[in-house]
Write an enzyme that holds these catalytic residues in place. Structure first.
Site, PDB file in Angstrom:
ATOM      1  N   SER A  69      13.069  15.333 -27.850  1.00  0.00           N
ATOM      2  CA  SER A  69      11.622  15.521 -27.942  1.00  0.00           C
ATOM      3  C   SER A  69      11.021  15.360 -26.553  1.00  0.00           C
ATOM      4  O   SER A  69      11.588  14.659 -25.695  1.00  0.00           O
ATOM      5  CB  SER A  69      11.021  14.461 -28.870  1.00  0.00           C
ATOM      6  OG  SER A  69       9.602  14.492 -28.820  1.00  0.00           O
ATOM      7  N   TYR A  87       9.988   5.994 -32.011  1.00  0.00           N
ATOM      8  CA  TYR A  87      10.378   7.412 -31.971  1.00  0.00           C
ATOM      9  C   TYR A  87      10.801   7.799 -30.544  1.00  0.00           C
ATOM     10  O   TYR A  87      11.843   8.430 -30.344  1.00  0.00           O
ATOM     11  CB  TYR A  87       9.201   8.267 -32.438  1.00  0.00           C
ATOM     12  CG  TYR A  87       9.482   9.748 -32.468  1.00  0.00           C
ATOM     13  CD1 TYR A  87      10.231  10.318 -33.491  1.00  0.00           C
ATOM     14  CD2 TYR A  87       8.977  10.590 -31.474  1.00  0.00           C
ATOM     15  CE1 TYR A  87      10.479  11.688 -33.520  1.00  0.00           C
ATOM     16  CE2 TYR A  87       9.219  11.960 -31.502  1.00  0.00           C
ATOM     17  CZ  TYR A  87       9.966  12.503 -32.524  1.00  0.00           C
ATOM     18  OH  TYR A  87      10.204  13.852 -32.554  1.00  0.00           O
TER      19      TYR A  87
END
Ligand code: NAI
Length: 249
Positions: free
Chosen positions: A140, A153
């Site tokens: 990401s 995350y």
């Protein structure tokens, strides 16, 4: 139909939705046989859409036995494994670190980081048996820069990037390339509104990305295709942002 992946066998995790679904469909359109893996049940829909060149496998990528079984299915059903797209992931609760629960930490790290670890642990053994191939891990932009209320995350995705680089080094001279894609904000099942609107509506702005729009699953799938096939034959260990310029600024 293209021919970039003719004769190849691919596993795509998270194939029931978003980037994984788009990747599975594109890999199949380019000639690959595809194992569509997901925990949601929607892997069946993606596999049905592809037809005879696909098989659906119900897996939790954080469970070793499931991942081992997924790799076995690829070899038993299609005879080999060339491409592993470790893409399944979850966002987890968006909270300050002081508010995060230990359970949420374990869940997000379990799916996003351990899931990629298990995929490579079992998948690379099969890729080596086939004489080499390509691993693509979905990290990401949040693994490259900090996102507010995304400590866990971000840690999971930063971990995916570092694992990608380390494994790329280990297998660079053994015929296995290992790369990551780093999506920016992409209109997928991770975005609440995307369940109702398959395409990003014009009135849902995305001011944070320099291109001022959401990414599309198809734009992540084409990046994964580049890394999966021979077009990227001299590329290993990269964490490729596919983010409309987000991590530049
Ligand atoms: P999505 O929610 O549309 O697809 C993710 C898929 O993974 C779902 O079908 C889900 O059922 C599956 N999944 C979740 N946990 C699983 C498990 N334990 N085992 C097997 N499958 C599981 O979301 P999207 O966006 O397509 O996500 C794909 C990847 O892209 C994820 O790793 C996500 O973190 C990453 N990503 C997405 C961004 C975005 O803006 N959509 C931004 C950056 C990264």
């Amino acid at each position: 139909m293209g021919h970039r992946l003719d004769g190849k066998v691919a596993i795509v995790t998270g194939a029931g939705s978003g980037i994984g679904r788009a990747g599975a469909l594109l890999f199949a359109a380019e000639g690959a046989k595809v194992v569509c893996a997901d925990i949601s049940g929607d892997e069946e829909k993606t596999a049905a859409e592809i037809g005879a060149a696909a098989v659906a496998v119900h897996v939790d990528v954080s469970v070793a036995a499931d991942v081992e079984g997924m790799v076995t299915t690829a070899e038993e059903r299609f005879g080999r494994l060339d491409i592993l797209f470790n893409n399944a992931g979850i966002g987890g609760p968006k909270l300050l670190v002081t508010e995060q629960t230990e359970e949420a930490f374990d869940h997000v790290i379990g799916v996003n980081l351990k899931g990629v670890f298990l995929g490579m642990k079992y998948g690379i053994q099969a890729i080596l048996r086939s004489g080499g191939g390509s691993v693509i891990n979905t990290a990401s932009a949040a693994g490259l820069v900090g996102w507010r209320k995304n400590a866990v995350y971000g840690a999971s995705k930063g971990g995916v990037i570092q694992m990608t680089k380390a494994v790329a080094l280990d297998y660079a001279d053994k015929g296995v390339r290992v790369n990551a894609i780093c999506p920016g904000m992409t209109w997928t099942g991770l975005v609440p509104d995307a369940k109702e609107h398959p395409d990003p509506p014009a009135d849902v702005p995305m001011p944070y990305q320099p291109m001022k729009r959401w990414g599309l699953s198809s734009e992540l799938a084409t990046a994964a295709l580049f890394l999966a096939g021979d077009d990227s034959s001299f590329v290993t260990g990269v964490a490729l942002p596919v983010d409309g310029g987000y991590v530049c600024g």
